[in-house]
Design an enzyme around this catalytic site. Sequence first.
Site, PDB file in Angstrom:
ATOM      1  N   ASP A   1      45.482  35.175  35.659  1.00  0.00           N
ATOM      2  CA  ASP A   1      45.571  33.758  35.692  1.00  0.00           C
ATOM      3  C   ASP A   1      45.250  33.087  36.981  1.00  0.00           C
ATOM      4  O   ASP A   1      45.763  33.375  37.933  1.00  0.00           O
ATOM      5  CB  ASP A   1      47.096  33.222  35.341  1.00  0.00           C
ATOM      6  CG  ASP A   1      47.002  31.838  34.289  1.00  0.00           C
ATOM      7  OD1 ASP A   1      46.311  31.673  33.415  1.00  0.00           O
ATOM      8  OD2 ASP A   1      47.554  31.016  34.862  1.00  0.00           O
TER       9      ASP A   1
ATOM     10  N   HIS B   1      39.961  34.262  45.749  1.00  0.00           N
ATOM     11  CA  HIS B   1      41.623  34.502  45.212  1.00  0.00           C
ATOM     12  C   HIS B   1      41.575  35.638  44.483  1.00  0.00           C
ATOM     13  O   HIS B   1      42.554  36.503  44.509  1.00  0.00           O
ATOM     14  CB  HIS B   1      41.775  33.295  44.791  1.00  0.00           C
ATOM     15  CG  HIS B   1      40.924  32.574  43.631  1.00  0.00           C
ATOM     16  ND1 HIS B   1      39.516  32.743  43.827  1.00  0.00           N
ATOM     17  CD2 HIS B   1      41.209  32.302  42.501  1.00  0.00           C
ATOM     18  CE1 HIS B   1      39.007  32.202  42.624  1.00  0.00           C
ATOM     19  NE2 HIS B   1      39.898  32.068  41.838  1.00  0.00           N
TER      20      HIS B   1
HETATM   21  P1  IMP Z   1      42.469  30.635  33.690  1.00  0.00           P
HETATM   22  O1  IMP Z   1      42.735  31.698  34.871  1.00  0.00           O
HETATM   23  O2  IMP Z   1      41.614  31.064  32.933  1.00  0.00           O
HETATM   24  O3  IMP Z   1      43.454  29.870  33.064  1.00  0.00           O
HETATM   25  O4  IMP Z   1      41.596  29.404  34.596  1.00  0.00           O
HETATM   26  C1  IMP Z   1      42.067  28.010  34.844  1.00  0.00           C
HETATM   27  C2  IMP Z   1      41.064  27.038  35.136  1.00  0.00           C
HETATM   28  O5  IMP Z   1      40.588  27.462  36.279  1.00  0.00           O
HETATM   29  C3  IMP Z   1      39.757  27.437  34.212  1.00  0.00           C
HETATM   30  O6  IMP Z   1      39.022  26.120  33.743  1.00  0.00           O
HETATM   31  C4  IMP Z   1      38.772  28.123  35.248  1.00  0.00           C
HETATM   32  O7  IMP Z   1      37.428  27.893  34.781  1.00  0.00           O
HETATM   33  C5  IMP Z   1      39.151  27.678  36.346  1.00  0.00           C
HETATM   34  N1  IMP Z   1      38.847  28.754  37.396  1.00  0.00           N
HETATM   35  C6  IMP Z   1      39.498  30.006  37.442  1.00  0.00           C
HETATM   36  N2  IMP Z   1      39.038  30.808  38.362  1.00  0.00           N
HETATM   37  C7  IMP Z   1      38.080  30.204  39.149  1.00  0.00           C
HETATM   38  C8  IMP Z   1      37.133  30.512  39.860  1.00  0.00           C
HETATM   39  O8  IMP Z   1      36.990  31.584  40.402  1.00  0.00           O
HETATM   40  N3  IMP Z   1      36.247  29.425  40.034  1.00  0.00           N
HETATM   41  C9  IMP Z   1      36.176  28.373  39.647  1.00  0.00           C
HETATM   42  N4  IMP Z   1      37.098  28.005  38.414  1.00  0.00           N
HETATM   43  C10 IMP Z   1      37.886  28.894  38.173  1.00  0.00           C
END
Ligand code: IMP
Length: 185
Positions: A66, A168
């Site tokens: 996440d 990250h």
């Molecule tokens: P989740 O971890 O999938 O919940 O990500 C949350 C939001 O942050 C989503 O809209 C992802 O596209 C964005 N996100 C997560 N990791 C990255 C990254 O490495 N680069 C850009 N956007 C990210």
Amino acid sequence: MKTIYFVTNNMGKVREAKALLEKLGIDAQQLAYEYPELQSDDLEEIAKYGAKHAAMHLKKPVIVEDAGLFISALNGFPGPYSSFTFKRIGNEGILKLMRDVKDRKAQFRSVVGYCAPGKETITFSGAVEGEISHEPRGRSGFGYDPIFLYGDRTFAQMSTEKKNEVSHRCIALRRFAEWLQKNNE
Ligand code: IMP
């Protein structure tokens, strides 16, 4: 090579994880299973719950991840609501919120949760500092990459390999891989 199942529907994450973990002797296989997302403002809680649920349901050792974008001038918004915010207002919406804002500091955070069936989840975190750009730049990556500046380039202007050196997610995944090797799970 040890096989780990990465439970996600996000192909961008899979591409990054596969490239990194392969070098560390781990074969990451994607499993596109939609696990329930705990409503919480703590990434660690969300990853813990998701990994435990997925491991139990799939009966395999899994990782879930996440992530969130935390913008200083917006008191950490969108943070744990990054996914919802991206779907609703996207990068253009973030840039609008940041119009005329001088302090552009931002951080990406990632928490990887690893869980084997019947065990508790172990979490590994990573973060990277950057800035929000004034306009979207670049075509690689996904999500907020085109507006996240690391030095003079956005993440979307970097190859997967370059992003993997600093991101990250890769810090968290490297910590996980080290733990896995030590614990010989
Ligand atoms: P989740 O971890 O999938 O919940 O990500 C949350 C939001 O942050 C989503 O809209 C992802 O596209 C964005 N996100 C997560 N990791 C990255 C990254 O490495 N680069 C850009 N956007 C990210």
